[in-house]
Design a protein around this motif. Sequence first.
Motif, PDB file in Angstrom:
ATOM      1  N   ARG A   9      -5.119  15.733   4.661  1.00 23.44           N
ATOM      2  CA  ARG A   9      -4.460  16.231   3.448  1.00 23.44           C
ATOM      3  C   ARG A   9      -5.318  17.206   2.662  1.00 23.44           C
ATOM      4  O   ARG A   9      -4.822  17.888   1.764  1.00 23.44           O
ATOM      5  CB  ARG A   9      -4.107  15.038   2.539  1.00 23.44           C
ATOM      6  CG  ARG A   9      -3.091  14.076   3.133  1.00 23.44           C
ATOM      7  CD  ARG A   9      -2.627  13.096   2.079  1.00 23.44           C
ATOM      8  NE  ARG A   9      -3.708  12.274   1.566  1.00 23.44           N
ATOM      9  CZ  ARG A   9      -4.034  11.066   2.052  1.00 23.44           C
ATOM     10  NH1 ARG A   9      -3.354  10.576   3.074  1.00 23.44           N
ATOM     11  NH2 ARG A   9      -5.029  10.370   1.534  1.00 23.44           N
ATOM     12  N   ALA A  10      -6.606  17.260   2.986  1.00 23.85           N
ATOM     13  CA  ALA A  10      -7.525  18.076   2.199  1.00 23.85           C
ATOM     14  C   ALA A  10      -7.280  19.562   2.419  1.00 23.85           C
ATOM     15  O   ALA A  10      -6.888  19.997   3.501  1.00 23.85           O
ATOM     16  CB  ALA A  10      -8.968  17.726   2.555  1.00 23.85           C
ATOM     17  N   MET A  31     -12.424   7.583   0.099  1.00 17.93           N
ATOM     18  CA  MET A  31     -13.233   7.077   1.204  1.00 17.93           C
ATOM     19  C   MET A  31     -13.916   5.788   0.777  1.00 17.93           C
ATOM     20  O   MET A  31     -14.493   5.704  -0.288  1.00 17.93           O
ATOM     21  CB  MET A  31     -14.296   8.100   1.603  1.00 17.93           C
ATOM     22  CG  MET A  31     -15.173   7.665   2.775  1.00 17.93           C
ATOM     23  SD  MET A  31     -16.401   8.903   3.200  1.00 17.93           S
ATOM     24  CE  MET A  31     -15.343  10.256   3.664  1.00 17.93           C
ATOM     25  N   ASP A  83     -11.547   7.556   6.655  1.00 21.28           N
ATOM     26  CA  ASP A  83     -10.186   7.927   6.267  1.00 21.28           C
ATOM     27  C   ASP A  83      -9.833   9.315   6.791  1.00 21.28           C
ATOM     28  O   ASP A  83      -9.815  10.289   6.035  1.00 21.28           O
ATOM     29  CB  ASP A  83     -10.040   7.882   4.746  1.00 21.28           C
ATOM     30  CG  ASP A  83      -8.584   7.987   4.306  1.00 21.28           C
ATOM     31  OD1 ASP A  83      -7.705   8.093   5.176  1.00 21.28           O
ATOM     32  OD2 ASP A  83      -8.327   7.965   3.081  1.00 21.28           O
ATOM     33  N   ARG A 110      -7.028  10.390   7.430  1.00 19.97           N
ATOM     34  CA  ARG A 110      -5.803  10.870   6.768  1.00 19.97           C
ATOM     35  C   ARG A 110      -6.135  11.691   5.531  1.00 19.97           C
ATOM     36  O   ARG A 110      -5.433  12.647   5.210  1.00 19.97           O
ATOM     37  CB  ARG A 110      -4.920   9.676   6.391  1.00 19.97           C
ATOM     38  CG  ARG A 110      -4.223   9.042   7.589  1.00 19.97           C
ATOM     39  CD  ARG A 110      -3.424   7.832   7.201  1.00 19.97           C
ATOM     40  NE  ARG A 110      -4.311   6.731   6.840  1.00 19.97           N
ATOM     41  CZ  ARG A 110      -3.881   5.549   6.422  1.00 19.97           C
ATOM     42  NH1 ARG A 110      -2.576   5.322   6.307  1.00 19.97           N
ATOM     43  NH2 ARG A 110      -4.738   4.595   6.125  1.00 19.97           N
ATOM     44  N   ARG A 111      -7.215  11.337   4.839  1.00 22.23           N
ATOM     45  CA  ARG A 111      -7.619  12.127   3.676  1.00 22.23           C
ATOM     46  C   ARG A 111      -8.051  13.524   4.115  1.00 22.23           C
ATOM     47  O   ARG A 111      -7.752  14.511   3.458  1.00 22.23           O
ATOM     48  CB  ARG A 111      -8.748  11.424   2.935  1.00 22.23           C
ATOM     49  CG  ARG A 111      -9.254  12.197   1.728  1.00 22.23           C
ATOM     50  CD  ARG A 111     -10.299  11.405   0.958  1.00 22.23           C
ATOM     51  NE  ARG A 111      -9.754  10.164   0.446  1.00 22.23           N
ATOM     52  CZ  ARG A 111     -10.465   9.257  -0.221  1.00 22.23           C
ATOM     53  NH1 ARG A 111     -11.752   9.448  -0.423  1.00 22.23           N
ATOM     54  NH2 ARG A 111      -9.896   8.153  -0.673  1.00 22.23           N
ATOM     55  N   THR A 112      -8.742  13.609   5.236  1.00 24.31           N
ATOM     56  CA  THR A 112      -9.131  14.913   5.766  1.00 24.31           C
ATOM     57  C   THR A 112      -7.910  15.732   6.121  1.00 24.31           C
ATOM     58  O   THR A 112      -7.855  16.944   5.892  1.00 24.31           O
ATOM     59  CB  THR A 112     -10.024  14.741   7.014  1.00 24.31           C
ATOM     60  OG1 THR A 112     -11.188  14.010   6.643  1.00 24.31           O
ATOM     61  CG2 THR A 112     -10.426  16.084   7.589  1.00 24.31           C
TER      62      THR A 112
END
Length: 282
Positions: A133-134, A1, A127, A129-131
């Motif tokens: 993938r988390a 982030m 971000d 997209r990071r969430t």
Amino acid sequence: MANSTVTPSDATVRAMTNEAERPALSRLAADGDASLGRRATTPFVLTGDGVSCRVRTLPFRPDSDHLVLLQRRCLPTDDDLARWIDDLAGRGYRRVRTGALGTTASLRVEAAGFTLVQQLMLLQHDDPRRTARARPRADRRPQVATHRLNPHHHDVASVVDVAAFGEQWGLDAAAVADVRRATPRHRARLARAGDAHLAAYAITGRDANQGFLQRLAVDPDHQRRGLGRALVLDSLKWLGRWRVGRVLVNTPTDNEAALCLYEQVGFRRLPERLGVYERILP
């Protein structure tokens, strides 16, 4: 982030709030004006210098209307505001309320005699997209499933909305439908309580590579059960799949439960505050 702070422009704020959060100028009708009541059932448009506003009745307030700013690249001028105020006063309206305004717009309406009635915190997720993938956090509560919010759910969604926000700020079924039309693309989801009735819903908008959490409402009887969190995560994952780079949401500065939820899933507070303003008409 990313750690950098991005303060949104007023154009960005308008894209998020003027239609998604139903930003508008509103009025209170003069008591006993039957002809005004009839006119309030039919929306009409006021135009200005490169900008226009659609007047419609405020949900659950038959004596009140919103002037919804139609999406433009500029704000109403001082002359536009003066003419709109005179027009509404001439129709028998008594009060004007704005929706959520950024700094430049706030200064403009303050100069026109408006006063602040509500302050909103603006938050940004950098971000999604990071969430997406988390891994889900460890939680003893059962995982909450989300489902598509269809048009035939709008009446029940309105009941939840009013329970969450009260009639002063709540949406009726028509307003829920309007929120869904506010951006070129959207996702509308619901979450059910243990007895399978609709207890929460969320509407998320997308315009190119920018996302907006436009509406999130949870029945107070079913809060703190993970419904709101599940809907926000669903929204972020959807935006992440579309490679959205920034997501915005706003909430009243005293709504600690919502602020806590948003920060838990990766939103951060921005320095700028949004304001809702009112003015008594002459």
